[in-house]
Write an enzyme that holds these catalytic residues in place. Structure first.
Site, short mmCIF file in Angstrom:
data_model
loop_
_atom_site.label_atom_id
_atom_site.label_comp_id
_atom_site.label_asym_id
_atom_site.label_seq_id
_atom_site.Cartn_x
_atom_site.Cartn_y
_atom_site.Cartn_z
N MET A 1 -2.15 -1.63 1.46
CA MET A 1 -1.91 -2.53 2.59
C MET A 1 -2.67 -2.00 3.81
O MET A 1 -2.38 -0.91 4.30
CB MET A 1 -0.42 -2.60 2.89
CG MET A 1 0.43 -2.99 1.69
SD MET A 1 2.20 -2.66 1.95
CE MET A 1 2.54 -3.78 3.32
N PHE B 1 2.49 0.01 9.86
CA PHE B 1 1.05 0.28 9.82
C PHE B 1 0.56 0.57 8.39
O PHE B 1 1.27 0.34 7.43
CB PHE B 1 0.69 1.38 10.82
CG PHE B 1 1.17 1.06 12.21
CD1 PHE B 1 0.56 0.08 12.95
CD2 PHE B 1 2.27 1.70 12.74
CE1 PHE B 1 1.02 -0.24 14.22
CE2 PHE B 1 2.74 1.39 14.01
CZ PHE B 1 2.11 0.41 14.75
N GLY B 2 -0.72 1.01 8.24
CA GLY B 2 -1.35 1.10 6.93
C GLY B 2 -0.53 1.87 5.91
O GLY B 2 0.05 2.89 6.23
N SER B 3 -0.50 1.39 4.66
CA SER B 3 0.42 1.97 3.69
C SER B 3 0.11 1.47 2.29
O SER B 3 -0.91 0.81 2.05
CB SER B 3 1.86 1.61 4.08
OG SER B 3 1.92 0.24 4.45
N ARG B 4 1.00 1.79 1.33
CA ARG B 4 0.80 1.41 -0.06
C ARG B 4 2.14 1.12 -0.71
O ARG B 4 3.16 1.73 -0.36
CB ARG B 4 0.10 2.55 -0.81
CG ARG B 4 -0.51 2.15 -2.14
CD ARG B 4 -1.20 3.35 -2.75
NE ARG B 4 -0.38 3.97 -3.78
CZ ARG B 4 -0.63 5.16 -4.31
NH1 ARG B 4 -1.65 5.87 -3.89
NH2 ARG B 4 0.14 5.65 -5.25
#
Length: 218
Positions: A101, A186-189
């Site tokens: 993501m 925020f940015g992640s998986r």
């Protein structure tokens, strides 16, 4: 469209539908932007500050958006917006589908199947970029769902910027497919483990939409 008490009450700001858990980040940012815009007419310093603070507030509003979704049919649907980063067979017969993501994606995650949450475990860890292989040791929240396919494991993984995962549900909660279950800031998986015998319907590099993209094939 599934509805529940966990998804019925969301943060809002000026009519914008926002993710639960957004307020601690949004309110100070928007307040600073509002003050700087108000004072910009009388001060060059405030006018200079108004540009970045307003841009930051707008970015925050975009990041924390929480759009409604028409939940698609299918046994297993994507829990996250993003791009399929990897598809990996596991030793126990399961298949792990990892979805990366970016900060541009909606970061509200959804239940891949209907069932009951059997456990929600927070595991402390690092904060390397979510696209890095070492991100498996990052801070994460491990979910287990009791479903018609048996136990389904899903893992929310924090990235280099994301330093807070906000679960919306607790153990023993019944959940509908596509229901909002948590937020990663925020940015992640997000990783989901498909049971043995379930054929994967997506491929590496494919974009996914939470609640819409089907992950399994009949």
């Amino acid at each position: 469209m599934p509805h529940s008490s966990s998804s019925a009450h969301r943060d809002s700001l000026a009519g914008v539908r926002l993710a639960r858990g957004a307020s601690p980040w949004l309110l100070p940012t928007v307040a600073t932007a509002a003050v700087s815009l108000t004072r910009a007419r009388r001060s060059g310093r405030w006018a200079a500050l108004a540009v970045p603070t307003t841009a930051l507030a707008a970015g925050m509003l975009w990041f924390f958006r929480d759009p409604e979704r028409e939940i698609a049919p299918g046994r297993v649907i994507s829990p996250a917006d993003g791009v399929v980063q990897s598809i990996m067979p596991w030793k126990d017969g399961r298949t792990r589908v990892a979805i990366f993501m970016s900060p541009l994606n909606v970061h509200v995650n959804r239940a891949p199947l209907a069932g009951t949450v059997t456990s929600v475990e927070h595991i402390p860890g690092g904060f390397v970029p979510a696209f890095n292989k070492e991100s498996e040791n990052n801070e994460r929240v491990v979910w287990h769902f009791d479903t018609e396919l048996g136990d389904i494991e899903m893992v929310q993984i924090a990235g280099a910027v994301a330093r807070r995962i906000v679960p919306y549900l607790t153990a023993d909660t019944k959940v509908e497919q596509g229901e909002r279950i948590g937020l990663i800031r925020f940015g992640s998986r997000v990783d989901i483990y498909l049971p043995e015998g379930v054929e994967v319907a997506v491929e590496v590099g494919q974009k996914t939409t939470a609640g819409v993209t089907r992950l399994d094939r009949d």
